[in-house]
Scaffold this motif. Structure first.
Motif, PDB file in Angstrom:
ATOM      1  N   TYR A 238      12.638   2.111   4.209  1.00 20.46           N
ATOM      2  CA  TYR A 238      12.560   2.997   5.375  1.00 20.46           C
ATOM      3  C   TYR A 238      11.203   3.690   5.537  1.00 20.46           C
ATOM      4  CZ  TYR A 238      17.515   2.092   5.373  1.00 20.46           C
ATOM      5  OH  TYR A 238      18.734   1.452   5.401  1.00 20.46           O
ATOM      6  N   LEU A 239      10.251   3.277   4.758  1.00 17.97           N
ATOM      7  CA  LEU A 239       8.904   3.835   4.953  1.00 17.97           C
ATOM      8  C   LEU A 239       8.367   3.428   6.327  1.00 17.97           C
ATOM      9  CD1 LEU A 239       7.076   3.171   1.543  1.00 17.97           C
ATOM     10  CD2 LEU A 239       7.780   5.386   2.474  1.00 17.97           C
ATOM     11  N   PRO A 240       7.538   4.260   6.948  1.00 13.40           N
ATOM     12  CA  PRO A 240       6.839   3.805   8.153  1.00 13.40           C
ATOM     13  C   PRO A 240       6.055   2.526   7.836  1.00 13.40           C
ATOM     14  CG  PRO A 240       6.509   6.151   7.808  1.00 13.40           C
ATOM     15  CD  PRO A 240       7.192   5.644   6.574  1.00 13.40           C
ATOM     16  N   LEU A 241       6.050   1.604   8.785  1.00 15.53           N
ATOM     17  CA  LEU A 241       5.479   0.283   8.500  1.00 15.53           C
ATOM     18  C   LEU A 241       4.020   0.340   8.017  1.00 15.53           C
ATOM     19  CD1 LEU A 241       7.039  -1.959  11.294  1.00 15.53           C
ATOM     20  CD2 LEU A 241       7.759  -1.654   8.917  1.00 15.53           C
ATOM     21  N   PRO A 242       3.144   1.150   8.622  1.00 17.96           N
ATOM     22  CA  PRO A 242       1.776   1.205   8.074  1.00 17.96           C
ATOM     23  C   PRO A 242       1.746   1.647   6.612  1.00 17.96           C
ATOM     24  CG  PRO A 242       1.821   2.165  10.269  1.00 17.96           C
ATOM     25  CD  PRO A 242       3.255   1.950   9.864  1.00 17.96           C
ATOM     26  N   THR A 243       2.604   2.609   6.267  1.00 15.88           N
ATOM     27  CA  THR A 243       2.669   3.080   4.879  1.00 15.88           C
ATOM     28  C   THR A 243       3.231   1.996   3.979  1.00 15.88           C
ATOM     29  OG1 THR A 243       3.046   5.328   5.683  1.00 15.88           O
ATOM     30  CG2 THR A 243       3.550   4.897   3.374  1.00 15.88           C
ATOM     31  N   LEU A 244       4.272   1.314   4.454  1.00 18.74           N
ATOM     32  CA  LEU A 244       4.871   0.228   3.672  1.00 18.74           C
ATOM     33  C   LEU A 244       3.823  -0.842   3.357  1.00 18.74           C
ATOM     34  CD1 LEU A 244       8.359  -1.314   4.192  1.00 18.74           C
ATOM     35  CD2 LEU A 244       6.387  -2.817   3.938  1.00 18.74           C
ATOM     36  N   HIS A 245       3.063  -1.252   4.363  1.00 19.23           N
ATOM     37  CA  HIS A 245       2.034  -2.271   4.141  1.00 19.23           C
ATOM     38  C   HIS A 245       0.986  -1.782   3.149  1.00 19.23           C
ATOM     39  CE1 HIS A 245       2.573  -5.002   7.911  1.00 19.23           C
ATOM     40  NE2 HIS A 245       3.740  -4.529   7.486  1.00 19.23           N
ATOM     41  N   ARG A 246       0.547  -0.545   3.334  1.00 19.24           N
ATOM     42  CA  ARG A 246      -0.495   0.012   2.474  1.00 19.24           C
ATOM     43  C   ARG A 246      -0.018   0.067   1.016  1.00 19.24           C
ATOM     44  NH1 ARG A 246      -1.496   3.790   5.589  1.00 19.24           N
ATOM     45  NH2 ARG A 246      -0.205   5.438   4.670  1.00 19.24           N
TER      46      ARG A 246
END
Length: 400
Positions: free
Chosen positions: A364-372
């Motif tokens: 459930y992380l925001p996608l930019p954070t998940l990718h990072r």
């Protein structure tokens, strides 16, 4: 006095030839005939060092074999490093018996050439005379080396320009805007391994409800891969404007790549079309890494079916389109193999399981954070740190 006049004439001939800017082969010829005509040297062999290898560029004189076919003996390279050597003292064998002296041409402490002479004029046995020969040869070799360096600089500049153009083309291939609305959010990350990578992703609106997304990987890198990707994108968007169905899009792209690919290049790709109204995902996996569909309860489905990689066969041996219903709050992750083919010190692979374990804890992380954080995770896992061995592309969809 007569000897000095001949030396000056020889020097004048060589410098005039250099100033007229002939080819390297022409300069070697002028050098040969200058030594023959002005200094009365009847046998001449010239070895030049080019990119750490020795090449005979002049072999002239009665009774001599063609030294262009004979490697420079290690004895010369090991013995004659600064001062002239007498050939008989080197014990080189019968092929070399009609040559009398080896003169090293040294530049910045490195031997750049060897001038071997035979049957010389009696004046040309003194130390002063051989020094002049060495100087004359140094002028010639220096001029040729300067030409070579200038040519390399021009070639390097052309390559840099080619790379810059290919990078611009590749940047233009990536979409500028990704969907982010009440139904779905899409995010993409791209980490190239080299100046020009072979990965590609795209998101293309079809109508108010549907959009296509794609992640692809070309075999090979560099300008040829970039050009093939450009053809791939142009073909994909043309087919979508013609309202072709997904099966036709994939089949026609295969045909396009088969006709345009060079050096046995091929493309693996994952294609998906999502319908916001029906929550249906239609997909084809063309020999690519399986996309991961992770539901709200952390159950996952691997989207692996479709066809083989594109560009190998003129006609695809099989082609199946698949449809799945996407539950609310699901996450879909597509990627290229640079993400999973990362190895730790024990040569263990991060792999698909590593990605799945990561997603279960970061769903459930925001996608930019998940990718990072995913990229940071594989960087920590990788035995080479941030020096990945391949391009990495991640494209994810969060279905609301």
């Amino acid at each position: 006095m007569f000897l000095k006049e001949r030396e000056l004439s020889a020097l004048l001939e060589i410098t005039q030839a250099i100033n007229h800017d002939p080819t390297e082969d022409a300069l070697y010829k002028i050098f040969q005939f200058t030594l023959l005509g002005q200094l009365n040297i009847r046998r001449l062999v010239l070895y030049v060092k080019e990119e750490s290898s020795w090449h005979c560029v002049v072999s002239f004189g009665a009774g001599l074999p063609d030294f262009r076919r004979i490697p420079l003996p290690d004895t010369i390279n090991e013995t004659c490093t600064s001062n002239p050597c007498l050939v008989p003292t080197l014990h080189l064998g019968g092929e070399w018996e009609k040559l009398e002296m080896v003169i090293p041409v040294v530049n910045n402490g490195e031997v750049m050439a060897y001038v071997l002479i035979g049957n010389v004029h009696e004046d040309y046995v003194s130390e002063e005379a051989t020094k002049f020969l060495e100087t004359l040869s140094n002028i010639l070799i220096g001029a040729i080396e300067n030409r070579r360096l200038a040519r390399q600089r021009v070639e390097a500049a052309a390559i840099r320009k080619e790379i810059e153009i290919a990078q611009e083309v590749q940047t233009m291939l990536f979409p500028r805007n990704l969907p982010n609305d009440s139904h779905v959010a899409v995010h993409a990350s791209y980490v190239p391994h080299a100046a020009i990578g072979g990965d590609y992703y795209d998101v293309v609106p079809i109508d108010a409800e549907r959009f296509l997304f794609c992640v692809a990987d070309v075999s090979g890198k560099g300008v040829p891969a970039s050009l093939l990707m450009s053809n791939f994108q142009a073909g994909l968007r043309t087919l979508l404007r013609q309202q072709a169905d997904l099966g036709t899009v994939v089949a026609e792209l295969n045909n396009l790549i088969y006709r345009n690919a060079v050096s046995e290049k091929f493309i693996t790709a994952f294609f998906g079309i999502y319908n916001r109204a029906t929550r249906e995902l239609q997909y084809v996996n063309a020999g690519h890494n399986s996309a991961i569909l992770l539901t709200d309860d952390n159950e996952h489905q691997l989207l692996a079916d479709g066809t083989t990689m594109l560009g190998i066969f003129e006609d695809l041996p099989f082609l199946n389109t698949h449809r799945v219903q996407v539950p609310p709050r699901s996450l879909l992750l597509t990627y290229t193999d640079g993400l999973t083919e990362v190895f730790d010190e024990a040569e263990g692979e991060f792999g698909e399981e590593g990605v799945l374990d990561f997603l279960r804890n970061t769903h459930y992380l925001p996608l930019p954070t998940l990718h990072r954080e995913l990229l940071a995770k594989i960087k920590d896992f990788n035995s080479k740190g941030a020096n990945f061995s391949d391009d990495i592309t991640i494209l994810s969809c969060r279905f609301k």
